[in-house]
Design a protein around this motif. Structure first.
Motif, PDB file in Angstrom:
ATOM      1  N   LYS A   1       0.848  -1.119  -0.009  1.00  0.00           N
ATOM      2  CA  LYS A   1       0.219   0.151  -0.066  1.00  0.00           C
ATOM      3  C   LYS A   1       0.774   1.288   0.141  1.00  0.00           C
ATOM      4  O   LYS A   1       1.766   1.547   0.967  1.00  0.00           O
ATOM      5  N   ILE A   2       0.923   2.149  -0.950  1.00  0.00           N
ATOM      6  CA  ILE A   2       1.529   3.289  -1.132  1.00  0.00           C
ATOM      7  C   ILE A   2       0.543   4.508  -1.195  1.00  0.00           C
ATOM      8  O   ILE A   2      -0.436   4.424  -1.808  1.00  0.00           O
ATOM      9  N   ARG A   3       0.511   5.463  -0.330  1.00  0.00           N
ATOM     10  CA  ARG A   3      -0.127   6.766  -0.303  1.00  0.00           C
ATOM     11  C   ARG A   3       0.385   7.962  -1.225  1.00  0.00           C
ATOM     12  O   ARG A   3       1.625   8.175  -1.109  1.00  0.00           O
ATOM     13  N   LEU A   4      -0.303   8.098  -2.196  1.00  0.00           N
ATOM     14  CA  LEU A   4       0.068   9.232  -3.269  1.00  0.00           C
ATOM     15  C   LEU A   4       0.357  10.483  -2.529  1.00  0.00           C
ATOM     16  O   LEU A   4       1.254  11.098  -3.266  1.00  0.00           O
ATOM     17  N   ASN A   5      -0.261  10.735  -1.650  1.00  0.00           N
ATOM     18  CA  ASN A   5      -0.076  12.276  -0.917  1.00  0.00           C
ATOM     19  C   ASN A   5       1.179  12.288   0.287  1.00  0.00           C
ATOM     20  O   ASN A   5       1.268  13.443   0.640  1.00  0.00           O
TER      21      ASN A   5
ATOM     22  N   LEU B   1       5.482   1.460 -11.080  1.00  0.00           N
ATOM     23  CA  LEU B   1       4.620   0.683 -10.277  1.00  0.00           C
ATOM     24  C   LEU B   1       3.405   0.096 -10.590  1.00  0.00           C
ATOM     25  O   LEU B   1       2.870  -1.168 -10.231  1.00  0.00           O
ATOM     26  N   GLU B   2       2.608   0.631 -11.670  1.00  0.00           N
ATOM     27  CA  GLU B   2       1.494  -0.018 -12.044  1.00  0.00           C
ATOM     28  C   GLU B   2       1.896  -1.160 -12.985  1.00  0.00           C
ATOM     29  O   GLU B   2       1.190  -2.220 -12.871  1.00  0.00           O
ATOM     30  N   LEU B   3       3.139  -1.280 -13.498  1.00  0.00           N
ATOM     31  CA  LEU B   3       3.569  -2.319 -14.349  1.00  0.00           C
ATOM     32  C   LEU B   3       3.720  -3.589 -13.426  1.00  0.00           C
ATOM     33  O   LEU B   3       3.821  -4.731 -13.802  1.00  0.00           O
ATOM     34  N   CYS B   4       4.356  -3.180 -12.290  1.00  0.00           N
ATOM     35  CA  CYS B   4       4.462  -3.991 -11.234  1.00  0.00           C
ATOM     36  C   CYS B   4       3.218  -4.644 -10.718  1.00  0.00           C
ATOM     37  O   CYS B   4       3.402  -5.716  -9.873  1.00  0.00           O
ATOM     38  N   GLY B   5       2.096  -4.165 -11.060  1.00  0.00           N
ATOM     39  CA  GLY B   5       0.870  -4.854 -10.397  1.00  0.00           C
ATOM     40  C   GLY B   5       0.059  -3.694  -9.550  1.00  0.00           C
ATOM     41  O   GLY B   5      -1.142  -4.036  -8.955  1.00  0.00           O
ATOM     42  N   PHE B   6       0.733  -2.495  -9.149  1.00  0.00           N
ATOM     43  CA  PHE B   6       0.070  -1.892  -8.263  1.00  0.00           C
ATOM     44  C   PHE B   6      -1.250  -1.148  -8.981  1.00  0.00           C
ATOM     45  O   PHE B   6      -1.151  -0.949 -10.078  1.00  0.00           O
TER      46      PHE B   6
ATOM     47  N   LYS C   1      -4.426   2.048  -8.849  1.00  0.00           N
ATOM     48  CA  LYS C   1      -4.777   3.170  -8.213  1.00  0.00           C
ATOM     49  C   LYS C   1      -6.407   2.727  -7.585  1.00  0.00           C
ATOM     50  O   LYS C   1      -7.065   2.361  -8.178  1.00  0.00           O
ATOM     51  N   GLU C   2      -6.405   3.467  -6.586  1.00  0.00           N
ATOM     52  CA  GLU C   2      -7.794   3.371  -5.692  1.00  0.00           C
ATOM     53  C   GLU C   2      -8.125   4.897  -5.209  1.00  0.00           C
ATOM     54  O   GLU C   2      -7.576   5.296  -4.292  1.00  0.00           O
ATOM     55  N   GLY C   3      -8.650   5.506  -6.170  1.00  0.00           N
ATOM     56  CA  GLY C   3      -8.935   6.762  -6.032  1.00  0.00           C
ATOM     57  C   GLY C   3      -7.897   7.600  -6.423  1.00  0.00           C
ATOM     58  O   GLY C   3      -7.025   7.297  -7.118  1.00  0.00           O
TER      59      GLY C   3
ATOM     60  N   GLU D   1      -5.689   8.884  -4.114  1.00  0.00           N
ATOM     61  CA  GLU D   1      -4.839   9.005  -3.021  1.00  0.00           C
ATOM     62  C   GLU D   1      -4.068   7.827  -2.700  1.00  0.00           C
ATOM     63  O   GLU D   1      -3.202   7.753  -1.933  1.00  0.00           O
ATOM     64  N   LEU D   2      -4.084   6.583  -3.436  1.00  0.00           N
ATOM     65  CA  LEU D   2      -3.556   5.467  -2.705  1.00  0.00           C
ATOM     66  C   LEU D   2      -3.185   4.577  -3.865  1.00  0.00           C
ATOM     67  O   LEU D   2      -4.134   4.339  -5.164  1.00  0.00           O
ATOM     68  N   LEU D   3      -2.257   3.824  -3.831  1.00  0.00           N
ATOM     69  CA  LEU D   3      -1.681   2.758  -4.829  1.00  0.00           C
ATOM     70  C   LEU D   3      -1.823   1.559  -3.877  1.00  0.00           C
ATOM     71  O   LEU D   3      -1.157   1.454  -2.974  1.00  0.00           O
ATOM     72  N   PHE D   4      -2.299   0.451  -4.623  1.00  0.00           N
ATOM     73  CA  PHE D   4      -2.537  -1.019  -3.717  1.00  0.00           C
ATOM     74  C   PHE D   4      -2.484  -1.952  -4.663  1.00  0.00           C
ATOM     75  O   PHE D   4      -2.759  -1.999  -6.001  1.00  0.00           O
ATOM     76  N   LEU D   5      -1.437  -3.096  -4.202  1.00  0.00           N
ATOM     77  CA  LEU D   5      -1.348  -4.466  -4.969  1.00  0.00           C
ATOM     78  C   LEU D   5      -1.994  -5.361  -4.093  1.00  0.00           C
ATOM     79  O   LEU D   5      -1.473  -5.658  -3.034  1.00  0.00           O
ATOM     80  N   PRO D   6      -3.110  -5.888  -4.456  1.00  0.00           N
ATOM     81  CA  PRO D   6      -3.900  -6.870  -3.983  1.00  0.00           C
ATOM     82  C   PRO D   6      -2.954  -8.112  -3.772  1.00  0.00           C
ATOM     83  O   PRO D   6      -1.895  -8.624  -4.635  1.00  0.00           O
ATOM     84  N   ARG D   7      -3.230  -8.905  -2.921  1.00  0.00           N
ATOM     85  CA  ARG D   7      -2.460 -10.176  -2.712  1.00  0.00           C
ATOM     86  C   ARG D   7      -2.640 -11.163  -3.670  1.00  0.00           C
ATOM     87  O   ARG D   7      -1.655 -11.645  -3.967  1.00  0.00           O
TER      88      ARG D   7
END
Length: 413
Positions: A347-351, A369-374, A376-378, A380-386
């Motif tokens: 979990k990475i907070r964009l702000n 990071l998106e190529l790694c699988g992260f 965007k959730e809104g 404010e957040l980059l999240f990589l599901p398990r």
């Protein structure tokens, strides 16, 4: 009432196929709560070696030890009803009496002798004398609890309130104990010693089996480790080859740029151009060698490399900032690869100010990071599901970042 085929210990659940086995079990364990069971003791015979097994656990151990897996169920053939009330000694005597001739008289039957104090206690509890005497006689004349348990198990018998009768010579035998207390103690000690030795032998055999299993597992682990090391060695060789190809292409581009600058200076100085062949660019070999990169997965790795190259070219005047961004991205990928179950690493907070200073302000950092699988959730957040964590993709990302950090020619042109 169904016929009992075995005896079950109410204390430990053991199933015994005869009264003798129940007596031995009681001497070894001090368990006294036995009851008749209509379920016969299993008799599973190995088809290959003929070894009998009494339970599924024994068949599993036999299969694990010998590899024999076929068993024949002969439980119904070996099952025999257990008659707790039939004295075995009277049978041959009755037979001999019957064979003595037609003039022999019927053997005298008498009431068995029981413990008077136990009988009085049962009668004081409200049990009829006949039922109390029968219960004490068939429960071994041992205790009030055993007699009450026997009554509870046989209260539906039609002759429960009839006074039991035994042959007179049987009564005399009862009056004379077969073993003295000292002999009983010695016999019990011998049985315990025999059971202890048997248990030790079984533990040694099981330890040998466990040691064989440990050796087998160790060999399998060593083989798996060797295969993993071979694959890692091949991957490193492929990465080094790819880095050399990258360096070679970078040198070629630099050489072409130098040749073009040299030609431009000669033109400005009014000098004649050099031989055409000396500064002729050679782009086709560069394009052909692009397909030789053995990175897995190829498409994702190439996109990651292009993203890092674009990031460096977009900020070519900020080498320190770009290198710090590459190291931060490598930290993110490494944390997830080493701790895929930890949500805080996915979990990475964009702000976050530190994230913005290191990656967010550089064009191409979030795309990597998106190529790694992260995802965007809104805003404010980059999240990589398990379930989206792909170790191959993370390993490729780490390899590309290491190459970008260590290769001085990476993304020069």
């Amino acid at each position: 009432m169904a016929t009992g085929l075995s005896l079950r210990c109410g204390d430990c659940g053991a199933q015994l196929k005869s009264v003798e086995e129940a007596q031995q079990h009681a001497e070894l364990t001090s368990h006294t709560n036995f009851s008749e069971s209509t379920e016969a003791v299993l008799n599973l015979v190995c088809s290959l070696c003929g070894k009998p097994c009494r339970s599924k656990t024994e068949t599993d151990l036999h299969t694990k030890r010998t590899g024999h897996a076929e068993f024949v169920d002969r439980t119904d053939e070996a099952a025999k009803p257990i008659d707790l009330e039939a004295p075995k000694k009277s049978e041959p005597e009755s037979a001999s009496a019957g064979a003595g001739g037609e003039g022999s008289q019927t053997e005298e039957m008498v009431v068995p002798d029981v413990d008077k104090s136990l009988l009085e206690q049962l009668e004081s509890m409200g049990f009829p004398p006949a039922r109390a005497t029968r219960a004490l006689h068939y429960s071994g004349n041992s205790s009030v609890e055993a007699a009450i348990n026997w009554v509870a198990e046989h209260e539906d018998d039609p002759d429960i309130d009839e006074m039991p009768m035994v042959p007179a010579n049987t009564k005399m035998d009862i009056d004379k104990p077969s073993l003295t207390p000292e002999e009983v103690k010695i016999k019990a000690q011998e049985l315990r010693e025999r059971a202890r030795k048997k248990k030790e032998e079984e533990e040694k055999r099981m330890e040998r089996e466990r040691e064989k299993e440990r050796i087998r597992i160790g060999k399998e682990l060593l083989e798996a480790k060797r295969i993993e090391e071979d694959n890692e060695r091949k991957r490193i060789i492929a990465l080094r080859k790819a880095e050399k190809e990258e360096e070679k292409r970078a040198r070629e581009k630099i050489r072409q740029r130098l040749e073009e600058d040299k030609a431009e200076r000669r033109r400005k100085l009014g000098l004649p151009p050099e031989e055409p062949g000396s500064s002729k660019p050679a782009p086709p070999p560069v394009q052909e060698k692009k397909t030789l990169l053995p990175i897995r997965p190829a498409t994702k790795a190439e996109r990651m490399r292009d993203c890092l190259r674009s990031l460096k070219q977009n900020h070519k005047d900020e080498d320190a900032k770009v290198k710090r961004a590459f190291q931060t991205l490598l930290t993110y990928a490494g944390n997830v690869a080493r701790n895929p179950d930890e949500e805080k690493f996915r979990k990475i907070r964009l702000n976050n100010q530190a994230f913005q200073d290191r990656i967010g302000c550089l064009r191409g950092g979030i795309e990597f990071l998106e190529l790694c699988g992260f995802q965007k959730e809104g805003d404010e957040l980059l999240f990589l599901p398990r379930d989206k964590v792909d170790m191959a993709v993370l390993n490729s990302a780490g390899s590309e970042l290491n190459s970008a950090i260590a290769n001085p020619f990476f993304g020069v042109l």
